[in-house]
Design an enzyme around this catalytic site. Structure first.
Site, PDB file in Angstrom:
ATOM      1  N   SER A 165      41.216  56.507  -6.192  1.00 62.56           N
ATOM      2  CA  SER A 165      40.716  55.573  -5.169  1.00 62.56           C
ATOM      3  C   SER A 165      39.415  54.990  -5.693  1.00 62.56           C
ATOM      4  CB  SER A 165      40.421  56.325  -3.875  1.00 62.56           C
ATOM      5  OG  SER A 165      39.224  57.067  -4.012  1.00 62.56           O
ATOM      6  N   ASP A 166      38.970  53.887  -5.128  1.00 60.70           N
ATOM      7  CA  ASP A 166      37.617  53.455  -5.447  1.00 60.70           C
ATOM      8  C   ASP A 166      36.659  54.275  -4.573  1.00 60.70           C
ATOM      9  OD1 ASP A 166      35.419  52.234  -6.508  1.00 60.70           O
ATOM     10  OD2 ASP A 166      36.029  50.188  -6.056  1.00 60.70           O
ATOM     11  N   TYR A 167      35.397  54.108  -4.860  1.00 63.06           N
ATOM     12  CA  TYR A 167      34.315  54.869  -4.239  1.00 63.06           C
ATOM     13  C   TYR A 167      34.446  54.886  -2.706  1.00 63.06           C
ATOM     14  CZ  TYR A 167      29.340  56.281  -4.037  1.00 63.06           C
ATOM     15  OH  TYR A 167      28.157  56.917  -3.868  1.00 63.06           O
ATOM     16  N   ALA A 168      34.765  56.042  -2.167  1.00 63.60           N
ATOM     17  CA  ALA A 168      34.839  56.244  -0.707  1.00 63.60           C
ATOM     18  C   ALA A 168      35.940  55.444  -0.019  1.00 63.60           C
ATOM     19  CB  ALA A 168      33.499  55.944  -0.044  1.00 63.60           C
ATOM     20  N   SER A 169      36.851  54.857  -0.804  1.00 63.41           N
ATOM     21  CA  SER A 169      37.801  53.936  -0.155  1.00 63.41           C
ATOM     22  C   SER A 169      38.845  54.667   0.685  1.00 63.41           C
ATOM     23  CB  SER A 169      38.455  52.988  -1.166  1.00 63.41           C
ATOM     24  OG  SER A 169      39.324  53.674  -2.016  1.00 63.41           O
TER      25      SER A 169
END
Ligand code: BGC
Length: 739
Positions: free
Chosen positions: A261-265
């Site tokens: 996932s991207d950062y905190a997505s």
């Protein structure tokens, strides 16, 4: 380790251990610096899960990595090594030009070398995965992240995706490479109104034709990982899009690697209104196909409960863990958990002469000369130069995403110029930006540093005067203007693409002196230069040129290198033209070719609709001529290859490199086609006064396009081929494709 051993290991692992492998945390969890760029939030992850965590984000440095790896492995029941991943986006310590600049070099071979060399530096410092390449196709200069992309063209970005992945991964076996992570899947570059983290909504034909090809090229080049986008695509967040991640990526494209996932997505699925809570978010992401949860509490706190409640099939978790263990194994981490990283290698490897030379070469190729009236450039050796502007003697030439680079290692423009002339006087002239509110909105700068950056009015006026004083005594003014580092890059969206007003005011004052003015731009996106271009004699778009920026700029200024960069993103006349890109669909009322006259055509009443400087544009020193465009046949059969040739003549005394761009247009199709689209290019060297005969081989498949079912269509009928340089200046010939 053999695959059976990996399988055995998986069976021996507890649920917590398995879940741990799917979690990625940043430095502060391992008592080291957190250099990530992103929002920080207390995650609420238990120490137990931190101890079982399978990968680290943006933790670098051989010593640091050794220590953290040792500690983590000791804590874990099966002593599984962690993966260290980070944003090595356009260099690690030796910083290359921003990717938008790399795009303008039209040189995938050299870019491959740069990515290979970045991986060499980063791996020596204990980093095994690069969150690169970023190959989102970008159409909107308001978006700060256009800095990270090679540009607006799907074909060019695809060629770059391949070379960047290959460069990073080429030396994996000898532990001098990095696993590549292609991002941001998918179509992040199409966010509405260029506003960061906004939604993406588009037809399938547009998605398949213009946005997916670069990611697919990365997958075809065997990228080990792919990162989801922070955005929604047609209403579904990419991080939980089963169609995108499973049906398309894994099943149709046969991607065998890891999805992160991207950062905190994953957490942000809640904010999107797509998941009810962290557990729901975890379920939706893992079911869609996300293996690693970057910097969010969802997998750490939610997966176990979902498994215990029977809401999630353990096989899903097992498959994700297996993919991660497989990569760790491929990298040899079970045998050497440091992946060959050592302080000695790290020191000996960074910023070497060879790497600096490569950075210098790439930077000079990425520079685009936008204007050069009356041969204002190159400068003569004895020219008296007044070097003015906030970037005149400024080391911040590496841009926002060079998070591991150090501006102190950078060659300034002044350093570069001094090596070429005895007379150079320097003055800052004005601040980079005097708008405190904007500087505050950049989100990185403390009030104290903003106060230091913005001079008081008296100092500003003195700075102006000093600039005018030295300029009056010089033959030529070299004026360095541009954007502040954090104005471009992630979360650097803006609506006004003009230079800061104080910079323009300084230019206005200087232009009254009647001296020759060479404008050098340091920035991360296309700017609006409409009201500036006529006040200067030459414009050099240098982007954030990286560690060797000052040398590269001086090489161009003094004619040691003939500029060869060609734009890969259109420069608008006005900010309100965005999104602006060359390969737009044909309209029913084209401005210059409509049956209507006057008002009712596709145009603006207050601005040209076309670009001020279009895709493909860029000047070099001396004249070049394109002649004799020939096609091997005017009736092209489906099982044939069309040979297209052209003569390129260098009429000048200087050697040059030409990027010969081949575009096509299809006249009648079931889905309306772009006015033209790039299908091939060649960058060739032409010695002074030489003629080169260049040949392209066009295959029928290159004429195919995607329809709204995501299927490729190849239709017979009339096509044009355009060949040449500079976007606008193209030779054209028609042919018929027979099906
Ligand atoms: C960015 C990614 C980056 C990640 C890790 C995110 O904010 O969107 O491109 O790789 O942070 O630093």
């Amino acid at each position: 380790m053999k695959q059976e051993k990996i399988n055995k290991l998986l069976h021996a692992m507890s649920l917590d251990e398995k879940i741990g492998q799917l979690i990625q945390l940043s430095g502060e969890f391992f008592s080291t610096a957190d250099i990530s760029i992103g929002p920080s939030q207390k995650l609420g992850i238990s120490q137990k899960m931190v101890n079982l965590c399978g990968s680290a984000l943006n933790v670098v440095g051989a010593k640091n990595v050794h220590k953290i790896q040792d500690e983590q492995m000791k804590r874990q029941p099966h002593h599984i090594p962690m993966l260290f991943m980070s944003d090595v986006i356009y260099g690690f310590k030796t910083i290359y030009p921003i990717p938008l600049g790399l795009g303008c070099a039209w040189n995938p071979e050299l870019v491959k070398k740069a990515f290979n060399s970045a991986a060499d530096e980063a791996s020596a410092a204990g980093n095994q995965v690069a969150f690169a390449p970023m190959v989102d196709v970008v159409h909107d200069a308001r978006w700060g992240r256009v800095l990270e992309s090679p540009g607006e063209d799907p074909y060019l970005n695809s060629v770059y995706a391949k070379s960047m992945v290959e460069g990073l991964q080429q030396d994996l076996k000898s532990k001098k490479g990095q696993a590549a992570c292609v991002k941001h899947f998918a179509a992040y570059g199409a966010i509405e109104s260029g506003r960061e983290y906004n939604s993406v909504d588009m037809s399938l034909s547009n998605l398949f034709q213009n946005y997916l090809p670069p990611y697919k090229a990365g997958v075809n080049a065997h990228a080990k990982m792919i990162m989801t986008s922070l955005t929604t695509l047609n209403g579904v967040p990419s991080t939980a899009d089963k169609w995108l991640l499973d049906d398309l990526l894994r099943k149709s494209w046969n991607f065998k690697g890891i999805v992160i996932s991207d950062y905190a997505s994953i957490y942000e699925l809640i904010k999107h209104g797509f998941a009810a809570d962290t557990t729901d978010a975890a379920l939706k992401a893992i079911n869609a196909g996300v293996d690693i949860d970057m910097k969010s509490p969802c997998y750490a706190t939610g997966l176990k409960q979902l498994l215990t409640d029977g809401k999630l099939d353990e096989n899903k978790v097992d498959q994700a863990v297996l993919r991660i263990l497989k990569l760790k194994n491929e990298l040899g981490l079970f045998e050497d958990p440091y992946y060959g990283a050592s302080e000695a290698r790290e020191k000996g490897n960074i910023l070497t002469t060879d790497k600096r030379l490569l950075a210098r070469k790439l930077a000079s190729q990425s520079i685009v000369m936008l204007k050069n009236d009356h041969q204002a450039l190159p400068l003569k050796k004895n020219t008296k130069i007044a070097l003015i502007g906030p970037y005149a003697n400024n080391r911040n030439l590496i841009g926002m995403w060079a998070i591991h680079g150090n501006p102190q290692d950078t060659v300034t423009i002044l350093d570069g110029i001094k090596e070429n002339t005895n007379y150079v006087k320097v003055a800052k002239g004005t601040d980079l930006c005097r708008n405190k509110k904007l500087l505050h909105n950049l989100g990185f700068l403390s009030n104290e540093s903003i106060d230091k950056m913005v001079s008081d009015d008296k100092t500003e006026s003195k700075n102006n005067q000093e600039a005018i004083r030295i300029a009056s005594k010089a033959d030529t003014i070299v004026l360095t203007l541009g954007e502040e580092t954090y104005e471009a890059g992630e979360a650097g969206a803006k609506t006004n693409l003009e230079l800061a007003s104080n910079q323009i005011e300084l230019l206005d004052k200087l232009s009254k002196l009647g001296k020759k003015i060479i404008l050098i731009l340091i920035n991360g996106r296309p700017l609006v230069l409409t009201n500036i271009k006529d006040k200067v004699d030459a414009i050099i778009e240098a982007w954030f040129p990286g560690t060797e920026g000052g040398h590269a700029i001086a090489d161009i200024l003094f004619g040691k290198t003939n500029p060869s960069g060609r734009l890969t993103m259109s420069f608008p006349y006005s900010s309100a033209q965005e999104p602006l890109y060359y390969n737009h669909l044909s309209t029913g009322r084209p401005e210059n070719n409509s049956q209507h006259v006057g008002r009712f055509v596709s145009k603006y009443i207050d601005s040209p609709a076309a670009a001020l400087y279009p895709f493909g544009y860029g000047l070099s020193y001396g004249n070049v001529l394109y002649k004799n465009l020939e096609l091997s046949t005017s009736h092209f059969k489906c099982n044939q290859v069309e040979k297209i040739s052209i003569d390129v003549i260098n009429e000048s005394d200087m050697d040059r490199e030409e990027t010969i761009q081949l575009y096509i247009h299809q006249y009648v199709a079931k889905i309306v086609q772009p006015v033209k689209r790039l299908v091939q290019f060649q960058k060739i060297f032409i010695p002074a006064h030489k003629r080169i005969h260049v040949e392209f081989q066009l295959k029928p498949q290159e004429l195919a396009y995607y329809d709204n079912q995501g299927k490729m269509c190849l239709e017979g009928g009339k096509y044009s081929v355009y060949l040449g340089m500079n976007g606008g200046q193209l030779l054209k010939k028609d042919f018929i494709l027979l099906i």
